[in-house]
Design an enzyme around this catalytic site. Structure first.
Site, PDB file in Angstrom:
ATOM      1  N   ASP A 241       0.826  -1.213   0.000  1.00 33.38           N
ATOM      2  CA  ASP A 241       0.000   0.000   0.000  1.00 33.38           C
ATOM      3  C   ASP A 241       0.858   1.260   0.000  1.00 33.38           C
ATOM      4  OD1 ASP A 241      -2.068  -1.766   0.287  1.00 33.38           O
ATOM      5  OD2 ASP A 241      -2.888  -0.858   2.110  1.00 33.38           O
ATOM      6  N   ASP A 242       0.221   2.356  -0.366  1.00 34.87           N
ATOM      7  CA  ASP A 242       0.749   3.738  -0.218  1.00 34.87           C
ATOM      8  C   ASP A 242       1.802   4.157  -1.234  1.00 34.87           C
ATOM      9  OD1 ASP A 242      -0.902   3.732   1.970  1.00 34.87           O
ATOM     10  OD2 ASP A 242       0.696   3.733   3.460  1.00 34.87           O
ATOM     11  N   HIS A 291      -5.884   2.715  -4.050  1.00 33.11           N
ATOM     12  CA  HIS A 291      -5.807   2.999  -2.608  1.00 33.11           C
ATOM     13  C   HIS A 291      -6.153   4.479  -2.372  1.00 33.11           C
ATOM     14  CE1 HIS A 291      -4.733   2.138   1.492  1.00 33.11           C
ATOM     15  NE2 HIS A 291      -3.654   2.877   1.511  1.00 33.11           N
ATOM     16  N   HIS A 295      -4.932   9.518  -0.103  1.00 37.86           N
ATOM     17  CA  HIS A 295      -4.948   8.898   1.219  1.00 37.86           C
ATOM     18  C   HIS A 295      -5.820   9.596   2.250  1.00 37.86           C
ATOM     19  CE1 HIS A 295      -3.510   6.133   4.322  1.00 37.86           C
ATOM     20  NE2 HIS A 295      -3.028   5.420   3.319  1.00 37.86           N
ATOM     21  N   HIS A 382       4.062  -2.196   2.891  1.00 36.64           N
ATOM     22  CA  HIS A 382       4.073  -0.849   2.319  1.00 36.64           C
ATOM     23  C   HIS A 382       5.373  -0.640   1.563  1.00 36.64           C
ATOM     24  CE1 HIS A 382       1.170  -0.773   5.598  1.00 36.64           C
ATOM     25  NE2 HIS A 382       0.554   0.182   4.928  1.00 36.64           N
TER      26      HIS A 382
HETATM   27 ZN    ZN Z   1      -2.532   3.370   3.260  1.00 34.13          ZN
END
Ligand code: ZN
Length: 425
Positions: A241-242, A291, A295, A382
């Site tokens: 993620d991210d 995602h 954010h 991540h």
């Molecule tokens: Zn995230």
């Protein structure tokens, strides 16, 4: 014929070098979650020290102020949110355009706060630039246009002050090869309730040399992976993620060494700055998931804002990579009724949380992950931390040794489907 071949090779190499010569800058991400508040910040690290200094001092001052003004005074279960989204692009490989939109929300804030900030930096002269150095603009015409466009919002005295000859150096703006885009904070020229104002003006008489843009853009051809899957081996789906980040390419190269693939749940606001990384990601059999755009916590947003966060990311990925995203992973793993109601995308969470974002130590991440892994699990990591990359150097060879097959979420689902079909026969 023999003489022609080397020439062709030369042409191909030369062409490839040009096509991939666009160097990617690094986008830094700060994603923090505590009982009191959540923070999601993204900003570019350009490698130009005076520009990076300005950017970082703005970012860290805003974060510190937010923590001191809001988070400190909260009691448990209240949550505050700080989100800083960025935009970064270069004009003529010389003028860096940077902008930030800051969003703040806390129980003590009556209306959510939005703020805009811009920097224009000339790499050749090592100077920050103001609007009057970029273009000749007629301020009276702009005032009239703004009044016409935002009739019900404009505060006349504020407008006069902000667009006077004396204040022109303070005007926030970005520019393209065809226009200048002015930004005003809520309350700066109009009622606060009207939000940030963005006003684009076509420009033909720049004060700097601007060549028209090359509008021919090569389209990227995406080919789905044809990897052979085994239904007998223990299998996990690895997810990140991210990202993407400056570590993503190295993670993919590492995955390649172990014949492994992963699903990367990316942020839409990074797509344009990591185009080459994302092409590399897809070319090597990996998968892209959504995602959100920057954010923000999705479960709290209104229907329009929520759909915007999701659709903007799908759109920029489709336009840039010609790729259709299937899966959505909500930020902070938070699913609300509102989220379920307002998206058709398939939501994918995880069942092994490596907590790499908290541990930030490759050995502890690796031992926790290896301890928790079981057949058919979806692993959360991540790709924005060096410690995660280092942990994978321990995790991947060990999993290979244990006979694991490491796949994307789509591939795991495909394997589960086949297994279920054979079971029910
Ligand atoms: Zn995230």
């Amino acid at each position: 014929m023999k003489k022609i071949i080397p020439f062709f090779i030369f042409v191909i190499f030369f062409f490839c070098a040009c096509a991939t010569s666009k160097k990617e800058i690094s986008i830094e991400g700060i994603i923090e979650e505590s009982e009191k508040g959540i923070i999601g910040i993204h900003y570019p690290k350009t490698g130009i020290s005076s520009l990076d200094k300005k950017i970082e001092s703005y970012i860290f001052k805003t974060k510190e102020d937010f923590e001191n003004e809001y988070i400190k005074f909260l009691t448990l279960k209240e949550t505050a949110e700080l989100n800083i989204d960025y935009e970064y692009f270069e004009i003529q490989n010389r003028y860096c355009n940077v902008s930030f939109i800051t969003f703040k929300n806390a129980p003590t804030i009556v209306h959510e706060i939005y703020e805009v900030k811009t920097f224009i930096y000339d790499k050749k002269t090592d100077q920050f630039m103001t609007l009057d150095e970029i273009a000749n603009l007629n301020l009276d015409t702009i005032k009239l246009e703004l009044i016409k466009k935002y009739k019900t919002c404009i505060l006349m005295d504020h407008l006069e002050n902000s667009l006077s000859k004396n204040s022109i150096q303070k005007i926030k703006f970005l520019f393209t090869t065809k226009s200048v885009i002015l930004y005003f904070n809520p309350g700066e020229i109009a009622e606060s309730s009207c939000g940030i104002m963005r006003y684009e003006i076509p420009v033909t008489n720049f004060k700097i040399d601007i060549e028209p843009e090359d509008s021919v853009k090569k389209t990227f051809n995406y080919h789905p992976s044809t990897k052979e899957l085994s239904t007998s081996k223990p299998t996990i789906a690895l997810t990140f993620d991210d990202g993407p980040s400056k570590y993503t390419k190295q993670i993919i190269e590492l995955l390649n060494q172990y014949d492994a693939n992963a699903t990367f749940f990316i942020l839409g606001n990074k797509v344009k700055n990591y185009e080459e990384t994302l092409k590399f990601l897809l070319e090597n059999g990996n998968e892209i998931g959504n995602h959100s755009y920057n954010h923000k916590k999705l479960s709290r947003l209104s229907k329009d804002e929520l759909q915007n966060q999701i659709e903007q990311t799908n759109k920029v990925v489709k336009e840039t990579l010609n790729y259709d995203i299937k899966f959505l992973r909500p930020t902070y793993g938070a699913i609300s009724e509102n989220l379920r109601k307002n998206t058709n995308m398939e939501i994918v969470l995880w069942n092994v949380d490596t907590t790499d974002w908290k541990l930030k130590n490759s050995k502890t991440i690796a031992s926790k992950t290896l301890h928790d892994i079981k057949d058919e699990k979806i692993i959360l990591m991540h790709d924005i931390y060096k410690s995660t990359l280092e942990a994978l150097k321990i995790i991947l060879p060990e999993l290979k040794k244990q006979g694991y097959q490491i796949v994307t979420v789509s591939e795991l689902k495909e394997i589960q489907k086949i297994k279920n079909e054979t079971k029910s026969k």
